[in-house]
Design a protein around this motif. Sequence first.
Motif, PDB file in Angstrom:
ATOM      1  N   MET A   1       1.115  -1.792  -0.041  1.00  0.00           N
ATOM      2  CA  MET A   1      -0.107   0.054   0.353  1.00  0.00           C
ATOM      3  C   MET A   1       0.401   1.085   0.174  1.00  0.00           C
ATOM      4  O   MET A   1       1.896   1.422   0.661  1.00  0.00           O
ATOM      5  N   SER A   2       0.724   2.121  -1.473  1.00  0.00           N
ATOM      6  CA  SER A   2       1.154   3.615  -0.916  1.00  0.00           C
ATOM      7  C   SER A   2      -0.104   4.942  -0.299  1.00  0.00           C
ATOM      8  O   SER A   2      -1.329   5.001  -0.405  1.00  0.00           O
ATOM      9  N   SER A   3       0.608   5.516   0.330  1.00  0.00           N
ATOM     10  CA  SER A   3       0.235   6.786  -0.053  1.00  0.00           C
ATOM     11  C   SER A   3       1.352   8.295  -0.017  1.00  0.00           C
ATOM     12  O   SER A   3       1.730   8.186  -0.586  1.00  0.00           O
ATOM     13  N   PHE A   4       0.221   9.003  -0.092  1.00  0.00           N
ATOM     14  CA  PHE A   4       0.756  10.270  -0.395  1.00  0.00           C
ATOM     15  C   PHE A   4       0.286  11.175   0.376  1.00  0.00           C
ATOM     16  O   PHE A   4       0.437  11.216   1.240  1.00  0.00           O
ATOM     17  N   HIS A   5       1.848  12.109   0.537  1.00  0.00           N
ATOM     18  CA  HIS A   5       1.727  13.455   1.227  1.00  0.00           C
ATOM     19  C   HIS A   5       1.882  14.516   0.690  1.00  0.00           C
ATOM     20  O   HIS A   5       2.438  14.917  -0.569  1.00  0.00           O
ATOM     21  N   TYR A   6       1.318  15.161   1.076  1.00  0.00           N
ATOM     22  CA  TYR A   6       0.757  16.960   0.348  1.00  0.00           C
ATOM     23  C   TYR A   6       0.897  17.989   1.128  1.00  0.00           C
ATOM     24  O   TYR A   6       0.241  17.803   2.581  1.00  0.00           O
ATOM     25  N   ALA A   7       1.875  18.923   0.822  1.00  0.00           N
ATOM     26  CA  ALA A   7       1.936  20.331   1.555  1.00  0.00           C
ATOM     27  C   ALA A   7       0.879  21.013   1.437  1.00  0.00           C
ATOM     28  O   ALA A   7       0.963  21.328  -0.347  1.00  0.00           O
ATOM     29  N   PHE A   8       0.114  22.370   2.120  1.00  0.00           N
ATOM     30  CA  PHE A   8      -0.484  23.316   1.819  1.00  0.00           C
ATOM     31  C   PHE A   8      -0.806  23.864   2.581  1.00  0.00           C
ATOM     32  O   PHE A   8      -0.204  24.462   3.913  1.00  0.00           O
ATOM     33  N   LYS A   9      -1.106  25.146   2.530  1.00  0.00           N
ATOM     34  CA  LYS A   9      -1.428  26.147   2.948  1.00  0.00           C
ATOM     35  C   LYS A   9      -2.832  26.734   3.195  1.00  0.00           C
ATOM     36  O   LYS A   9      -3.164  26.210   3.204  1.00  0.00           O
ATOM     37  N   VAL A  10      -2.799  27.074   5.153  1.00  0.00           N
ATOM     38  CA  VAL A  10      -4.230  27.450   6.074  1.00  0.00           C
ATOM     39  C   VAL A  10      -3.263  28.113   6.566  1.00  0.00           C
ATOM     40  O   VAL A  10      -2.539  28.880   6.917  1.00  0.00           O
ATOM     41  N   LYS A  11      -4.668  29.442   6.904  1.00  0.00           N
ATOM     42  CA  LYS A  11      -4.841  30.412   7.639  1.00  0.00           C
ATOM     43  C   LYS A  11      -3.704  30.359   8.445  1.00  0.00           C
ATOM     44  O   LYS A  11      -3.199  31.499   9.090  1.00  0.00           O
ATOM     45  N   ASP A  12      -5.317  29.938  10.074  1.00  0.00           N
ATOM     46  CA  ASP A  12      -4.573  29.252  10.860  1.00  0.00           C
ATOM     47  C   ASP A  12      -4.273  27.885  11.977  1.00  0.00           C
ATOM     48  O   ASP A  12      -5.381  27.174  10.878  1.00  0.00           O
ATOM     49  N   ILE A  13      -4.088  27.552  12.705  1.00  0.00           N
ATOM     50  CA  ILE A  13      -4.393  26.014  13.338  1.00  0.00           C
ATOM     51  C   ILE A  13      -5.430  25.723  13.550  1.00  0.00           C
ATOM     52  O   ILE A  13      -5.861  24.260  13.340  1.00  0.00           O
ATOM     53  N   GLN A  14      -5.979  26.672  14.396  1.00  0.00           N
ATOM     54  CA  GLN A  14      -7.463  26.461  15.147  1.00  0.00           C
ATOM     55  C   GLN A  14      -8.142  25.501  14.059  1.00  0.00           C
ATOM     56  O   GLN A  14      -8.851  25.260  14.343  1.00  0.00           O
ATOM     57  N   SER A  15      -8.533  26.416  12.730  1.00  0.00           N
ATOM     58  CA  SER A  15      -9.378  26.563  12.066  1.00  0.00           C
ATOM     59  C   SER A  15      -9.893  25.345  11.378  1.00  0.00           C
ATOM     60  O   SER A  15     -10.558  24.600  11.305  1.00  0.00           O
ATOM     61  N   THR A  16      -8.123  24.869  11.389  1.00  0.00           N
ATOM     62  CA  THR A  16      -7.441  23.096  10.798  1.00  0.00           C
ATOM     63  C   THR A  16      -8.098  22.778  11.266  1.00  0.00           C
ATOM     64  O   THR A  16      -8.462  21.919  11.000  1.00  0.00           O
ATOM     65  N   ARG A  17      -7.121  22.612  12.290  1.00  0.00           N
ATOM     66  CA  ARG A  17      -7.963  21.319  13.461  1.00  0.00           C
ATOM     67  C   ARG A  17      -9.232  21.533  13.439  1.00  0.00           C
ATOM     68  O   ARG A  17     -10.255  20.153  13.660  1.00  0.00           O
ATOM     69  N   GLU A  18     -10.295  22.184  13.581  1.00  0.00           N
ATOM     70  CA  GLU A  18     -12.058  21.396  13.725  1.00  0.00           C
ATOM     71  C   GLU A  18     -12.130  21.717  12.191  1.00  0.00           C
ATOM     72  O   GLU A  18     -12.799  20.667  12.905  1.00  0.00           O
ATOM     73  N   PHE A  19     -11.213  21.387  11.399  1.00  0.00           N
ATOM     74  CA  PHE A  19     -12.564  21.742  10.105  1.00  0.00           C
ATOM     75  C   PHE A  19     -11.801  19.800   9.837  1.00  0.00           C
ATOM     76  O   PHE A  19     -12.824  19.158   9.322  1.00  0.00           O
ATOM     77  N   TYR A  20     -10.744  19.659   9.908  1.00  0.00           N
ATOM     78  CA  TYR A  20      -9.522  18.184   9.727  1.00  0.00           C
ATOM     79  C   TYR A  20      -9.689  17.035  10.409  1.00  0.00           C
ATOM     80  O   TYR A  20     -10.935  15.985  10.336  1.00  0.00           O
ATOM     81  N   ILE A  21     -10.059  17.544  11.728  1.00  0.00           N
ATOM     82  CA  ILE A  21     -10.048  16.545  13.193  1.00  0.00           C
ATOM     83  C   ILE A  21     -11.831  17.067  14.044  1.00  0.00           C
ATOM     84  O   ILE A  21     -12.380  15.499  13.413  1.00  0.00           O
ATOM     85  N   ASN A  22     -12.133  17.930  13.554  1.00  0.00           N
ATOM     86  CA  ASN A  22     -13.434  17.957  14.315  1.00  0.00           C
ATOM     87  C   ASN A  22     -14.824  17.242  13.294  1.00  0.00           C
ATOM     88  O   ASN A  22     -16.149  16.289  14.134  1.00  0.00           O
ATOM     89  N   LEU A  23     -14.251  17.837  11.765  1.00  0.00           N
ATOM     90  CA  LEU A  23     -15.051  17.775  10.924  1.00  0.00           C
ATOM     91  C   LEU A  23     -15.817  16.380  10.204  1.00  0.00           C
ATOM     92  O   LEU A  23     -16.646  15.130   9.736  1.00  0.00           O
ATOM     93  N   LEU A  24     -14.091  15.985  10.244  1.00  0.00           N
ATOM     94  CA  LEU A  24     -13.186  15.307   9.022  1.00  0.00           C
ATOM     95  C   LEU A  24     -13.315  13.549   9.552  1.00  0.00           C
ATOM     96  O   LEU A  24     -13.214  12.505   9.047  1.00  0.00           O
ATOM     97  N   GLY A  25     -12.852  14.377  11.338  1.00  0.00           N
ATOM     98  CA  GLY A  25     -12.850  12.567  11.741  1.00  0.00           C
ATOM     99  C   GLY A  25     -11.070  12.530  11.806  1.00  0.00           C
ATOM    100  O   GLY A  25     -10.614  11.678  11.698  1.00  0.00           O
ATOM    101  N   CYS A  26     -10.209  13.029  10.686  1.00  0.00           N
ATOM    102  CA  CYS A  26      -8.891  12.859  10.732  1.00  0.00           C
ATOM    103  C   CYS A  26      -8.089  12.866  12.672  1.00  0.00           C
ATOM    104  O   CYS A  26      -8.549  13.660  13.058  1.00  0.00           O
ATOM    105  N   GLU A  27      -7.110  12.216  11.980  1.00  0.00           N
ATOM    106  CA  GLU A  27      -6.368  11.940  13.526  1.00  0.00           C
ATOM    107  C   GLU A  27      -4.668  13.125  13.144  1.00  0.00           C
ATOM    108  O   GLU A  27      -4.781  13.219  12.303  1.00  0.00           O
ATOM    109  N   GLU A  28      -4.667  13.717  14.447  1.00  0.00           N
ATOM    110  CA  GLU A  28      -3.177  14.627  14.795  1.00  0.00           C
ATOM    111  C   GLU A  28      -2.630  14.023  14.419  1.00  0.00           C
ATOM    112  O   GLU A  28      -2.019  12.805  15.604  1.00  0.00           O
ATOM    113  N   GLY A  29      -0.626  14.353  13.210  1.00  0.00           N
ATOM    114  CA  GLY A  29       0.374  14.106  13.780  1.00  0.00           C
ATOM    115  C   GLY A  29       0.735  14.781  14.079  1.00  0.00           C
ATOM    116  O   GLY A  29       0.613  15.810  15.646  1.00  0.00           O
TER     117      GLY A  29
END
Length: 137
Positions: free
Chosen positions: A1-29
Amino acid sequence: MSSFHYAFKVKDIQSTREFYINLLGCEEGRSTETWIDFNFFNNQLSAHISTEFPKLDYCGKVDGISVPIPHFGCIIDIDTFKKIEKKFEENKIEFVVKPQKRYQGKTGEQLTMFVFDYSGNPLEFKAFSNNDEIFSS
């Protein structure tokens, strides 16, 4: 199995955590005050704070629908697609491209939807009717 890595720009960490963790259920690394990693459906996303964002161009034409370029996203199963769609609706996330079936009755038939994260990055979620057709034409 392969995975990709993607680096991208965001405005702030707090709203990014809200969207990716709280809304989508992603795990934080790993994270610092200026960047944060997520497990985005078994792929590594690295969100870095920035004040300069590229202008979007709706030059992508797919099955007659204009889509924002650049964008990123993931291919998920149909049940996960429906759960995410419901979560977006419950949280009043506006769809850039509303959930719909693309290439209906043809090779590569898929569900698709586009949303913006809280930093304005366009994301596409896809679920194929037959995963054997992901790369078929």
